[in-house]
Design an enzyme around this catalytic site. Structure first.
Site, PDB file in Angstrom:
ATOM      1  N   PRO A   1      -3.605  72.570  -4.142  1.00  0.00           N
ATOM      2  CG  PRO A   1      -4.536  70.490  -3.688  1.00  0.00           C
ATOM      3  CD  PRO A   1      -3.239  71.165  -3.981  1.00  0.00           C
ATOM      4  CD  GLU A   2      -3.504  78.807  -2.739  1.00  0.00           C
ATOM      5  OE1 GLU A   2      -3.484  79.327  -1.616  1.00  0.00           O
ATOM      6  OE2 GLU A   2      -2.970  79.313  -3.729  1.00  0.00           O
TER       7      GLU A   2
END
Ligand SMILES: [Zn+2]
Length: 271
Positions: A2-3
């Site tokens: 997850p960014e």
């Protein structure tokens, strides 16, 4: 992984379900995440009301009057809002149960995520205190990047991905913004002019904003209550396009490795 846009989308996704809601129970099924979930947290969190749901870098912060829950999704974590009656699955390690019988559930197969508790200002927590500016804030400017990089001989792409320099510019966004700004990812940060940084910074902001608007580029971090993924895929210009034609000049996109991460760029368009 997850960014920042996915984390921000998760924050926006969970917020309306938990804001001003009272915590009825805390269930720790597997406390060994990246760091152990503090067992004292339950005693302090139960009975509290979630007053604010904020984000700093890739940390989601759930504020109460007794302290703040610090959540990190690690490599594979995801947050969902479910009814209490939904049976937890193998990797569902942590629940916050609310008085309306909704559950905030953390799933994390690889267990690199974190659930921590801060009794004081969470921004002063040792994991957060040294983070660089938020990429969408005014503090993150071309002048800041130019000044901070004058003695840094690291490649610009690696520099951008350092969370002490700026938070949340992950691999996809570093690749895409360097392409958009026409900067070769191998150039060292200290050799890049203020003028080039003035091209790069707005591209970083615009790509991150677009990605947040579109709900992130990966699909698994937040699933709406109805079970449908909250995202769709943003068009990527260089990332993952090895040997495919550059959208600007038609030459093949090149792939190299920098600091153990894949870099994609056009040797013609990026100088
Ligand atoms: Zn090109």
């Amino acid at each position: 992984m997850p960014e920042l846009p996915e984390v921000e989308t998760s924050r926006r996704g969970i917020k309306p379900h938990i804001i001003n809601k009272k915590v009825k129970n805390v269930i720790i099924r597997h406390k060994s995440l990246r760091w152990p979930i503090p067992t004292t947290m339950k005693k302090q969190l139960v009975g509290q009301v979630i007053q604010e749901v904020k984000r700093r870098g890739k940390y989601i912060l759930l504020y109460t009057s007794a302290g703040t829950v610090i959540l990190h999704l690690g490599m594979s974590g995801s947050l969902r809002i479910l009814k209490k009656s939904v049976t937890p699955e193998k990797h569902d390690h942590f629940d916050i149960v609310f008085s309306n019988n909704k559950v905030l559930r953390l799933r994390d197969p690889r267990r690199f995520g974190a659930v921590l508790w801060s009794k004081t200002d969470p921004l002063l927590h040792k994991l957060l205190i040294n983070l660089g500016p938020e990429p969408l804030s005014d503090a993150f400017s071309a002048e800041y990047l130019y000044k901070s990089s004058r003695t840094r001989k690291v490649a610009i792409k690696t520099y951008l991905m350092n969370s002490h320099v700026v938070v949340g510019v992950g691999n996809i966004y570093a690749n895409e913004s360097l392409f958009a700004a026409g900067i070769n990812p191998k150039r060292t940060a200290n050799k890049i002019s203020l003028k080039s940084y003035q091209k790069l910074v707005p591209e970083i902001k615009s790509i991150l904003k677009k990605s947040i608007e579109q709900g992130g580029t990966t699909l698994k971090d937040f699933i709406n209550e109805d079970g449908k993924p909250g995202y769709f895929q943003q068009t990527l210009c260089v990332y993952g396009r090895t040997s495919e034609p550059c959208i600007k000049c038609g030459h093949s996109i090149k792939q190299i490795t920098q600091a153990q991460r894949s870099t994609f760029y056009c040797t013609t368009c990026q100088k």
